[in-house]
Design a protein around this motif. Structure first.
Motif, PDB file in Angstrom:
ATOM      1  N   ILE A   1      21.643  -2.838  30.514  1.00 44.18           N
ATOM      2  CA  ILE A   1      22.529  -3.682  29.709  1.00 44.18           C
ATOM      3  C   ILE A   1      23.502  -4.330  30.669  1.00 44.18           C
ATOM      4  O   ILE A   1      24.007  -3.672  31.588  1.00 44.18           O
ATOM      5  N   PHE A   2      23.765  -5.604  30.486  1.00 43.77           N
ATOM      6  CA  PHE A   2      24.774  -6.259  31.318  1.00 43.77           C
ATOM      7  C   PHE A   2      25.654  -7.151  30.457  1.00 43.77           C
ATOM      8  O   PHE A   2      25.224  -7.682  29.444  1.00 43.77           O
ATOM      9  N   VAL A   3      26.907  -7.268  30.893  1.00 40.78           N
ATOM     10  CA  VAL A   3      27.866  -8.147  30.235  1.00 40.78           C
ATOM     11  C   VAL A   3      28.563  -8.923  31.351  1.00 40.78           C
ATOM     12  O   VAL A   3      29.184  -8.325  32.238  1.00 40.78           O
ATOM     13  N   GLU A   4      28.444 -10.227  31.322  1.00 46.26           N
ATOM     14  CA  GLU A   4      29.065 -11.070  32.346  1.00 46.26           C
ATOM     15  C   GLU A   4      30.497 -11.428  31.976  1.00 46.26           C
ATOM     16  O   GLU A   4      30.858 -11.462  30.801  1.00 46.26           O
ATOM     17  N   LYS A   5      31.304 -11.709  32.999  1.00 42.06           N
ATOM     18  CA  LYS A   5      32.689 -12.159  32.858  1.00 42.06           C
ATOM     19  C   LYS A   5      33.462 -11.301  31.859  1.00 42.06           C
ATOM     20  O   LYS A   5      34.004 -11.790  30.874  1.00 42.06           O
ATOM     21  N   VAL A   6      33.493 -10.012  32.139  1.00 38.73           N
ATOM     22  CA  VAL A   6      34.165  -9.054  31.268  1.00 38.73           C
ATOM     23  C   VAL A   6      35.666  -9.342  31.262  1.00 38.73           C
ATOM     24  O   VAL A   6      36.320  -9.317  32.307  1.00 38.73           O
TER      25      VAL A   6
END
Length: 181
Positions: free
Chosen positions: A10-15
């Motif tokens: 799972i990835f989330v960019e620009k947290v």
């Protein structure tokens, strides 16, 4: 469920609002992959690929802050046999910039004597959060899989993928007290 492959993460960019001065990462895990290196939780910023990283290195847990690493367990504490025993366990890692103090808790109890890393460091904002894999690049633009070595070319590889059931991941911008854990 993470299956321990390069394509399972799972990835989330620009947290936004990722903790920068203090952090508590808390989660439940269930796995039996004791003999496998694994990245449990990973946060990278544009100029710091290992900004915040919890890594299992075949017996011990390591915490990486700003590219520096510290072992969270002593040399005689085989944490791997305790957490990769095919049972559910609650794992908590804390770190505070003001003191540099890092702690590991397993099933509500402190493990080891704590460690010190990067006192005064402020974690960089707007990074990428990855769960289930070590990120050696800026995902997704500069990532590519190299079956020989994911560390030299960047990207995701099977060698550092997390093989686990994971539940109730929480990331706080404070260091939770032992009583709260």
């Amino acid at each position: 469920n993470f299956l321990g492959t390069k394509d399972n993460f799972i990835f989330v960019e620009k947290v936004k609002n990722f903790p920068i001065n203090a952090i508590t990462a808390s989660f439940w895990m269930h796995s039996s992959a004791v003999d496998r290196k694994a990245c449990l939780l990973y946060y990278a910023a544009s100029s710091s690929p290992d900004e915040f990283l919890i890594f299992y290195d075949i017996q011990n847990l390591e915490l990486h802050i700003g590219g520096e690493r510290v072992r969270l367990t002593g040399p005689t504490e085989a944490i791997g046999k305790k957490i990769f025993d095919n049972q559910w366990h609650h794992l908590v890692v804390t770190w505070e910039s003001a003191t540099g103090k890092a702690n590991l808790y397993l099933d509500g109890k402190a493990v080891g004597n704590g460690a010190f890393i990067k006192k005064g460091r402020v974690l960089l904002p707007d990074g990428t959060l990855v769960i289930g894999q070590d990120q050696d690049c800026q995902f997704p633009k500069k990532c590519r899989f190299n079956p020989k070595s994911d560390a030299t070319t960047g990207g995701f590889g099977n060698s550092q993928a997390y093989f686990v059931n994971l539940a109730n991941l929480r990331i706080y911008n404070t260091v939770k007290s032992p009583q709260d854990i």
